[in-house]
Scaffold this motif. Structure first.
Motif, short mmCIF file in Angstrom:
data_model
loop_
_atom_site.label_atom_id
_atom_site.label_comp_id
_atom_site.label_asym_id
_atom_site.label_seq_id
_atom_site.Cartn_x
_atom_site.Cartn_y
_atom_site.Cartn_z
N VAL A 116 -60.84 25.26 -0.05
CA VAL A 116 -61.76 26.05 0.78
C VAL A 116 -63.20 25.65 0.49
N GLN A 117 -63.49 25.40 -0.77
CA GLN A 117 -64.84 24.97 -1.14
C GLN A 117 -65.20 23.64 -0.48
N ASN A 118 -64.22 22.73 -0.43
CA ASN A 118 -64.48 21.40 0.13
C ASN A 118 -64.44 21.38 1.65
N ASP A 119 -63.47 22.09 2.24
CA ASP A 119 -63.22 21.98 3.68
C ASP A 119 -63.61 23.19 4.50
N GLY A 120 -64.01 24.27 3.84
CA GLY A 120 -64.35 25.47 4.58
C GLY A 120 -63.15 26.39 4.75
N PRO A 121 -63.35 27.55 5.36
CA PRO A 121 -62.26 28.52 5.54
C PRO A 121 -61.06 27.91 6.27
N LEU A 122 -59.89 28.40 5.93
CA LEU A 122 -58.66 27.90 6.53
C LEU A 122 -58.51 28.40 7.96
N PRO A 123 -57.91 27.60 8.84
CA PRO A 123 -57.48 28.12 10.14
C PRO A 123 -56.42 29.19 9.92
N SER A 129 -62.59 33.60 4.75
CA SER A 129 -64.03 33.88 4.88
C SER A 129 -64.88 32.90 4.10
N GLY A 130 -64.30 32.28 3.08
CA GLY A 130 -65.05 31.36 2.24
C GLY A 130 -65.82 32.05 1.14
N GLN A 131 -65.57 33.35 0.92
CA GLN A 131 -66.25 34.06 -0.17
C GLN A 131 -65.34 35.14 -0.74
N HIS A 132 -65.69 35.60 -1.96
CA HIS A 132 -64.93 36.69 -2.55
C HIS A 132 -65.12 37.97 -1.73
N PRO A 133 -64.20 38.91 -1.83
CA PRO A 133 -64.39 40.18 -1.11
C PRO A 133 -65.70 40.87 -1.47
N PHE A 134 -66.06 40.81 -2.75
CA PHE A 134 -67.32 41.42 -3.20
C PHE A 134 -68.10 40.39 -4.01
N PRO A 135 -68.79 39.48 -3.34
CA PRO A 135 -69.49 38.41 -4.06
C PRO A 135 -70.70 38.92 -4.81
N GLY A 136 -71.04 38.23 -5.90
CA GLY A 136 -72.22 38.59 -6.68
C GLY A 136 -72.02 39.87 -7.47
N GLY A 137 -73.04 40.20 -8.24
CA GLY A 137 -73.00 41.43 -9.03
C GLY A 137 -72.29 41.26 -10.36
N THR A 138 -72.40 42.28 -11.18
CA THR A 138 -71.77 42.29 -12.49
C THR A 138 -70.31 42.71 -12.37
N PRO A 139 -69.54 42.51 -13.42
CA PRO A 139 -68.15 43.00 -13.37
C PRO A 139 -68.07 44.49 -13.06
N GLN A 140 -68.94 45.26 -13.65
CA GLN A 140 -68.91 46.70 -13.39
C GLN A 140 -69.20 47.01 -11.93
N GLN A 141 -70.14 46.29 -11.33
CA GLN A 141 -70.46 46.51 -9.92
C GLN A 141 -69.29 46.11 -9.01
N LYS A 142 -68.63 45.01 -9.37
CA LYS A 142 -67.46 44.60 -8.59
C LYS A 142 -66.36 45.66 -8.67
N ILE A 143 -66.18 46.21 -9.86
CA ILE A 143 -65.16 47.25 -10.05
C ILE A 143 -65.45 48.45 -9.17
#
Length: 453
Positions: free
Chosen positions: A167-174, A279-293
């Motif tokens: 995904v990083q190399n080719d972008g989001p999957l069809p 989507s090419g990104q995590h569900p909740f990108p960025g932030g600290t572990p606590q913020q992701k939680i």
């Protein structure tokens, strides 16, 4: 009596080869005898010739030039190149000399478990778990045991790239491609679940995409056996106050108590992985572990269709259902998920499954043995077990506390009465050296090959 003359660097290099166990002394001398005169001027030049002719890998040659001949052979396994290191040990690309098969060899050196006994407990546990399942879309374990005081697991070498790297190399999957890949992952996990195993660390970097486009699930190092008698030491498999998993993909209930989960925790992680792949990104990108939680507990990610307009709304709903905060609101099983994905598979040709025989391709093997493993191959997320203690996850209205504590009751989610909790970390990334394969004289090459066999 005059002191004995010091051996030359070339002599030391040749002796290191035979002492390492890679080749016996007779073969080493015969190879030296057919080497070009120009290569005999310096140990480095001779080592380069050994690499170019396929006798040694670049890694092996570098170690031998340093006089570090120990650790290049473990029983029938010859270490070709290091491909990863984690909290409990190292993984090497290795060759089983009994059948010439390439394997991923995970080892736990004695000094690791002598420093801390729980490392040995975890490794033994992984040795047992990884031999419980056999499925075309799960990485196979050939052998596990102890050799020369070293605990090891010999696993199937899987060529290709991880889903995260793809995904990083080719972008989001069809959509059709994603449906096919995750249908295969679901099939693998359905098999594991019927054997009583819960993966607890499904993520794109633990999903290998083979050259023929098939999925292989890696790393059962964090797996939980349903109904098993748990170790008293919570840091072994987790427990209330000790969380295991990866914070971007872990199920909410796995945060509250990693040992009180069922297969639906893996379904949540599958939903997060599908979201990332499309989507090419995590569900909740960025932030600290606590913020992701907190976000896993109380928020929903940006709608997939906002990030990828080509994703149909009905397909996005499958992912949304997988990522439901409450386990009872997710699909009941991975078999049900396979049924949900079937209409989206498309009509792309279904190539045969990649097999270990494919690794016998001479050029591919030669490139691998000279450290030409591409970044993002099997080794990006090698099988390891890493456990971390969790920090408190309090409701957003309460101040955060630091240090290992009991987790609070689940916060109220923004969508219909759903909730949970989460944290953790596991990931060991690594890549290998690059080396330009040069040609050598045909007559010498054939003689070398004969000597090897």
């Amino acid at each position: 009596m005059p002191p004995a003359a010091e051996s030359s660097p070339i002599d030391q290099f040749l002796k290191s080869i035979s002492r390492s166990g890679l080749l016996d002394e007779d073969k080493v001398q015969k190879l030296y005898g057919v080497s070009p005169k120009a290569a005999r001027k310096q140990a480095e030049m001779l080592a380069d010739w050994f690499v170019r002719t396929g006798i040694l890998t670049q890694y092996q040659a570098a170690k031998l030039l340093q006089g570090a001949e120990r650790g290049l052979v473990l029983g029938p396994y010859q270490m070709l190149a290091p491909v990863g290191r984690g909290g409990m040990g190292s993984v090497y690309l290795a060759r089983d000399t009994r059948n010439r098969r390439l394997v991923a060899l995970k080892v736990l050196p004695p000094h690791r478990y002598k420093e801390e006994e729980r490392h040995l407990t975890r490794f033994r546990r992984e040795m047992e778990i990884c031999q419980k399942v056999t499925h075309p879309h799960l990485t196979r374990t050939f052998e596990a045991g102890v050799l020369q005081g070293v605990y090891f697991i010999a696993m199937e070498y899987v060529p290709g790239v991880t889903l995260s790297k793809k995904v990083q190399n080719d972008g989001p999957l069809p959509v059709a491609r994603a449906a096919r890949i995750f249908s295969e992952v679901a099939a693998a996990m359905q098999h594991a679940h019927t054997q009583g195993l819960i993966h607890r660390d499904l993520k794109p970097s633990n999903i290998m995409i083979t050259p023929n486009g098939h999925a292989k699930v890696l790393d059962l190092g964090l797996a939980l056996i349903e109904g098993e008698e748990l170790p008293t030491d919570k840091s072994i498999v987790g427990g209330r106050g000790y969380v295991v998993g990866t914070m971007d993909y872990i199920a909410p209930e796995q945060v509250e108590n990693p040992t009180d989960v069922d297969p639906r925790a893996d379904l949540y992680s599958l939903g997060c992985s599908m979201y990332s792949a499309l989507s090419g990104q995590h569900p909740f990108p960025g932030g600290t572990p606590q913020q992701k939680i907190r976000k896993h507990l109380t928020e929903w990610p940006t709608p997939l269709t906002d990030l990828n307009p080509t994703a149909p709304v009905e397909f996005a709903k499958i992912i949304e259902k997988l990522m439901a905060k409450r386990p009872e609101n997710r699909p009941a099983s991975c078999a049900e998920l396979q049924t949900m994905l079937r209409p989206w598979l498309g009509d792309e040709p279904d190539l045969p499954m990649d097999t270990a025989v494919d690794n016998a391709n001479p050029r591919e093997v030669f490139d691998l043995e000279t450290d030409q493993i591409a970044t993002g191959s099997f080794w990006e997320s090698m099988p390891v077990t890493v456990f971390v203690s969790n920090t408190a996850t309090k409701q957003q209205s309460q101040p955060a506390r630091s240090g290992p504590v009991e987790l609070s009751p689940r916060a109220t989610a923004n969508r219909p009465a759903e909730s949970s909790s989460k944290q953790a970390f596991l990931f060991v990334g690594c890549s290998t050296l690059a080396f330009l394969v040069l040609g050598t004289v045909a007559t010498a090459f054939f003689l070398v090959m004969n000597l090897r066999h």
